[in-house]
Design an enzyme around this catalytic site. Sequence first.
Site, PDB file in Angstrom:
ATOM      1  N   CYS A 159      87.268  78.666 -40.422  1.00 40.74           N
ATOM      2  CA  CYS A 159      87.496  78.988 -39.013  1.00 40.74           C
ATOM      3  C   CYS A 159      86.233  78.927 -38.161  1.00 40.74           C
ATOM      4  O   CYS A 159      86.280  79.182 -36.961  1.00 40.74           O
ATOM      5  CB  CYS A 159      88.144  80.363 -38.904  1.00 40.74           C
ATOM      6  SG  CYS A 159      89.672  80.462 -39.851  1.00 40.74           S
ATOM      7  N   HIS A 294      85.334  86.299 -31.837  1.00 41.50           N
ATOM      8  CA  HIS A 294      86.165  85.634 -32.842  1.00 41.50           C
ATOM      9  C   HIS A 294      87.463  86.420 -33.022  1.00 41.50           C
ATOM     10  O   HIS A 294      88.541  85.833 -33.043  1.00 41.50           O
ATOM     11  CB  HIS A 294      85.409  85.546 -34.165  1.00 41.50           C
ATOM     12  CG  HIS A 294      86.141  84.837 -35.244  1.00 41.50           C
ATOM     13  ND1 HIS A 294      86.453  83.492 -35.163  1.00 41.50           N
ATOM     14  CD2 HIS A 294      86.635  85.274 -36.433  1.00 41.50           C
ATOM     15  CE1 HIS A 294      87.110  83.132 -36.255  1.00 41.50           C
ATOM     16  NE2 HIS A 294      87.240  84.188 -37.044  1.00 41.50           N
ATOM     17  N   GLU A 305      83.035  92.586 -36.652  1.00 41.45           N
ATOM     18  CA  GLU A 305      82.480  91.824 -35.533  1.00 41.45           C
ATOM     19  C   GLU A 305      82.089  92.730 -34.378  1.00 41.45           C
ATOM     20  O   GLU A 305      81.035  92.542 -33.751  1.00 41.45           O
ATOM     21  CB  GLU A 305      83.472  90.771 -35.037  1.00 41.45           C
ATOM     22  CG  GLU A 305      82.870  89.934 -33.906  1.00 41.45           C
ATOM     23  CD  GLU A 305      83.813  88.923 -33.300  1.00 41.45           C
ATOM     24  OE1 GLU A 305      83.337  88.089 -32.502  1.00 41.45           O
ATOM     25  OE2 GLU A 305      85.018  88.957 -33.619  1.00 41.45           O
ATOM     26  N   LYS A 323      92.561  84.835 -28.931  1.00 47.53           N
ATOM     27  CA  LYS A 323      93.564  84.652 -29.980  1.00 47.53           C
ATOM     28  C   LYS A 323      94.765  85.566 -29.774  1.00 47.53           C
ATOM     29  O   LYS A 323      95.811  85.358 -30.390  1.00 47.53           O
ATOM     30  CB  LYS A 323      92.933  84.897 -31.348  1.00 47.53           C
ATOM     31  CG  LYS A 323      91.888  83.857 -31.739  1.00 47.53           C
ATOM     32  CD  LYS A 323      91.279  84.166 -33.085  1.00 47.53           C
ATOM     33  CE  LYS A 323      90.195  83.159 -33.457  1.00 47.53           C
ATOM     34  NZ  LYS A 323      89.006  83.241 -32.581  1.00 47.53           N
ATOM     35  N   HIS A 328      95.652  82.204 -34.033  1.00 47.50           N
ATOM     36  CA  HIS A 328      94.383  81.750 -34.582  1.00 47.50           C
ATOM     37  C   HIS A 328      94.432  80.254 -34.862  1.00 47.50           C
ATOM     38  O   HIS A 328      95.123  79.806 -35.782  1.00 47.50           O
ATOM     39  CB  HIS A 328      94.099  82.536 -35.865  1.00 47.50           C
ATOM     40  CG  HIS A 328      92.727  82.364 -36.412  1.00 47.50           C
ATOM     41  ND1 HIS A 328      91.782  81.552 -35.833  1.00 47.50           N
ATOM     42  CD2 HIS A 328      92.130  82.895 -37.522  1.00 47.50           C
ATOM     43  CE1 HIS A 328      90.667  81.586 -36.535  1.00 47.50           C
ATOM     44  NE2 HIS A 328      90.859  82.405 -37.565  1.00 47.50           N
ATOM     45  N   PHE A 387      86.200  81.965 -43.675  1.00 45.57           N
ATOM     46  CA  PHE A 387      86.200  82.168 -45.120  1.00 45.57           C
ATOM     47  C   PHE A 387      85.102  81.300 -45.736  1.00 45.57           C
ATOM     48  O   PHE A 387      84.866  80.166 -45.313  1.00 45.57           O
ATOM     49  CB  PHE A 387      87.543  81.778 -45.720  1.00 45.57           C
ATOM     50  CG  PHE A 387      88.637  82.798 -45.539  1.00 45.57           C
ATOM     51  CD1 PHE A 387      88.425  83.975 -44.839  1.00 45.57           C
ATOM     52  CD2 PHE A 387      89.896  82.582 -46.090  1.00 45.57           C
ATOM     53  CE1 PHE A 387      89.428  84.913 -44.693  1.00 45.57           C
ATOM     54  CE2 PHE A 387      90.921  83.516 -45.945  1.00 45.57           C
ATOM     55  CZ  PHE A 387      90.684  84.684 -45.241  1.00 45.57           C
TER      56      PHE A 387
END
Length: 405
Positions: A159, A294, A305, A323, A328, A387
Amino acid sequence: MSEVVITGLGAVTPLGGDVPSTWAGLLAGRSGVVALRESWAEQLPARIAGRLTVDPAALLGRQKARRLDRCEQIALLAARQAWADAGRPEVDPERLAVVIGTGTGGVTTLLDQDDVLEKEGVRRVSPHTLPMLMPNGPAGWVSIELGARAGAHAPVSACAAGAEAIAAGADLIRLGRADVVVAGGTEACVHPLTLAAFAQAKAVSTRNDRPERASRPFDADRDGFVLAEGAAVVVLERAGWRDGAALARLAGHGITANAEHITASQLDGQARAMRIALREAGLSGQDVTHVQAHATSTPDGDVVEAAAIAQTVGGHPAVTAIKSATGHLCGASGAFATVAAVLAMRDGRVPATRNLDRLDSRVELDVVTGTPRHWLPGPSMVNAFGFGGHNVSLVFTPASRGSAR
């Protein structure tokens, strides 16, 4: 080192088939998350997704589209938009590069063609399968479309891929290897296997009864992200190589790796990426006025975050999490956040975060809610994490009129 500016924007998202419709949807607070009506979704724990509002195959033409995976189709459409928005710059092909990132590439082609092989035999497998499934396919097709001969690159960093693509594009310009780079991200992996896998990992929301309320970044009642599809592309240029209006300046970027856990967020890794981006931009955290977070709506990720932002930038910037409206976009998410950050500068409005009814008490940030916030455009940060422990932060500043000249 050369200054890098953005001169064109393109996007295909669950809110619209282009930048104007997508931006209007964000400002209006609309949601692109819908219930999945396909029969295969009935057995899944998560039966919602952010789906495109347009049929990319129809826009490209069926004959061309049949040779492209869906992620390649929308990357090509977004790139065409961005190129047109930049005024189709007349650049030497050997000074034009492409960097398009993705998280999974043509995974739906891979899975669909495997079904064909098992059910119908080897002779029914499409001869276009390999170029459709390879993660560098979107970059390759965009380079062919534009005649870009300075390189066709494809970051595959989950991502963080779209944001990393923009950072890599800026590096190509600063290193003198290109004058113009078409950069961004794409993802189209809404499929029963990917949805099942994310559900098994307890990463996605299962609010199937109210899809538009499922993506809830920073909300105390969030239960996971919503998988979505989309593409976003920007045109980066070396400032001064031609006459043209710049939309924003890419002032700095930071890239780090957690080197710890394959899926877990890490405060230190994220904060280091932000600090590196600020240092490269010659700014401090106090200079940042807006953050495109994010913030995917996962229970742990949002808190990590938020802490990294508070530690590095502080609690004063206007923070938003788009998002909440689209779901996402995975490998395209950082590129799409870049488009939104540039538009926020252009219009002096920060989109609100949807579905934030009760701010998590651990989030000590000024998150924009309700309606878009008017602001005096200033330094803005875009975060993208993936990831594998990938962390990317981009810092943008407003471009003065004529700064692309």
